[in-house]
Design an enzyme around this catalytic site. Structure first.
Site, PDB file in Angstrom:
ATOM      1  CG  ASN A  79      -7.606   4.773  10.214  1.00  0.00           C
ATOM      2  OD1 ASN A  79      -6.731   4.885  11.206  1.00  0.00           O
ATOM      3  ND2 ASN A  79      -7.647   5.881   9.414  1.00  0.00           N
ATOM      4  CB  SER A  85      -2.130  10.224  14.490  1.00  0.00           C
ATOM      5  OG  SER A  85      -2.715  11.670  14.277  1.00  0.00           O
ATOM      6  CG  MET A 101      -1.530   8.347   5.134  1.00  0.00           C
ATOM      7  SD  MET A 101      -0.778   9.090   6.858  1.00  0.00           S
ATOM      8  CE  MET A 101      -1.101   7.938   8.078  1.00  0.00           C
ATOM      9  N   GLY A 147       0.823  -1.102   0.050  1.00  0.00           N
ATOM     10  CA  GLY A 147      -0.155   0.022  -0.108  1.00  0.00           C
ATOM     11  C   GLY A 147       0.848   1.289  -0.029  1.00  0.00           C
ATOM     12  CG  LEU A 148       3.974   1.369  -2.001  1.00  0.00           C
ATOM     13  CD1 LEU A 148       4.731   0.906  -3.193  1.00  0.00           C
ATOM     14  CD2 LEU A 148       4.626   1.533  -0.822  1.00  0.00           C
ATOM     15  CD  GLU A 181      -8.167  13.875  13.527  1.00  0.00           C
ATOM     16  OE1 GLU A 181      -8.977  13.485  12.211  1.00  0.00           O
ATOM     17  OE2 GLU A 181      -7.330  13.372  13.831  1.00  0.00           O
ATOM     18  CE1 TYR A 182     -13.772  11.792  12.893  1.00  0.00           C
ATOM     19  CE2 TYR A 182     -15.907  11.494  13.353  1.00  0.00           C
ATOM     20  CZ  TYR A 182     -14.750  10.948  12.454  1.00  0.00           C
ATOM     21  OH  TYR A 182     -14.650  10.139  11.546  1.00  0.00           O
ATOM     22  CG  HIS A 226      -5.752  10.066  17.904  1.00  0.00           C
ATOM     23  ND1 HIS A 226      -6.080  10.299  16.510  1.00  0.00           N
ATOM     24  CD2 HIS A 226      -4.691  10.859  18.148  1.00  0.00           C
ATOM     25  CE1 HIS A 226      -5.378  11.047  16.098  1.00  0.00           C
ATOM     26  NE2 HIS A 226      -4.488  11.595  16.862  1.00  0.00           N
ATOM     27  CG  ASN A 227      -8.960   9.001  14.084  1.00  0.00           C
ATOM     28  OD1 ASN A 227      -7.935   9.179  14.493  1.00  0.00           O
ATOM     29  ND2 ASN A 227      -9.331   8.506  12.979  1.00  0.00           N
TER      30      ASN A 227
END
Length: 329
Positions: free
Chosen positions: A97, A121, A12, A8-9, A189-190, A185-186
């Site tokens: 995720n 993150s 990220m 997966g490139l 963040e929201y 964490h996310n």
């Protein structure tokens, strides 16, 4: 020196491979279905592979393969394929995720193959500033992965050095723990993003002509609400204008906020801010319009309050109670 396979490139994954090769002697064998992405990784110093099987063949035992693909079916399919190519004692690392409960299930199903989950993150800025990483999985496998984590993570600041060590990653427990911490964490963040958005919305409607970029910059100077998100807000206003006129107010969500709320409910934990911030994203996509029309109709029915006709080419106007054109609604 550690060798790792990387699947997966995208934005990220590609940047993570670049950082590993740029900042360490660790070796990377990179694969993506997009041949151009593989070529970019090779330019960064990685060895390229044309398939998962070819990538695995280039790795020395015990092998470590990091997956950086979208959560859900793409991740599961990749894990399933790798499980048939890897041997006992090898390690699969999911840096996407994924939901923590999926990690727990996969760890049980992968008999003899270690499974490590890493909540990452840092976004597109991670190439330069590093990635904060929340890790779950067997201690032995995490230790084997630590040279890669050390390279990807930023240097820990002085206040946190004693608590978490010299680099910005931490092992939280068995499989699933890393993605669980990243999930919450996310969710946080929201809530943070929504609070900033609402504050600047108030500025947009107020009587004063205010420069939003300068406000965001000022709040970064010792204010109790200073943060990296505030710095990004300043950049956004400078890049796209004080009114952000070219940007549609449409906001997606990638699932972690929903999962946070669901697990909070399962534990009787009230999360009004995170929940409201998710609902704000849902409404930004045009959802809730029918509910608004029902509310208007009910006020009209019980109190005779005026309603507005739905626009049909022109602008809508307020009309007396009962006179709204309902068409085929």
């Amino acid at each position: 020196m550690t060798q790792i396979g990387f699947v997966g490139l995208g934005k990220m994954g590609g940047n993570m491979v670049h950082r590993i090769r740029r900042d360490s002697d660790n070796q990377v064998v990179a694969f993506d279905f997009d041949a151009k992405a593989v070529k970019r990784a090779v330019k960064s110093g990685a060895a390229g592979a044309g398939s998962l099987k070819e990538m695995v063949k280039q790795l020395q035992s015990p092998r470590v393969v990091w997956i950086m693909v979208p959560a859900g079916d793409p991740t599961q399919e990749t894990v399933d394929k790798l499980s048939k190519l890897l041997d006992r004692g090898d390690t699969i690392v999911d840096g996407g995720n994924s939901r923590w409960s999926d990690d727990k299930r996969r760890a049980k199903q992968l008999k003899g193959i270690e499974y490590v989950d890493v909540g990452v993150s840092g976004g597109v800025w991670g190439l330069e500033v590093g990635y904060c990483m929340m890790v779950g999985g067997p201690a032995k496998a995490v230790k084997r992965l630590s040279p890669i984590l050390d390279t990807l993570a930023p240097q820990t600041n002085e206040q946190s050095l004693e608590a978490i060590g010299p680099r910005g990653w931490l092992h939280f427990g068995p499989s699933g723990a890393g993605h669980y911490v990243k999930m919450v964490h996310n969710g946080v963040e929201y809530g943070l993003m929504q609070a900033y958005a609402e504050g600047f919305d108030v500025f947009d409607k107020c009587e004063y002509e205010l420069d939003n970029a300068k406000i965001a910059h000022l709040w970064g100077q010792g204010s109790v609400v200073r943060s990296w998100l505030c710095e990004l807000a300043a950049r956004a206003f400078e890049a796209d204008g004080n009114d952000l006129e070219a940007i549609e107010g449409y906001t997606e969500d990638s699932g972690e906020g929903r999962w946070t709320i669901a697990d909070a409910i399962a534990h009787d934990v009230p999360t009004p801010v995170i929940t409201a911030s998710l609902y704000a994203r849902l409404r930004s996509r045009g959802n809730g319009d029918f509910a608004d029309r029902v509310l208007a109709a009910l006020r009209n029915q019980f109190g005779g309050h005026a309603v507005k006709s739905a626009p049909s080419g022109g602008s809508s106007e307020s009309e007396p109670a009962g006179s709204a054109k309902r068409g085929g609604r």
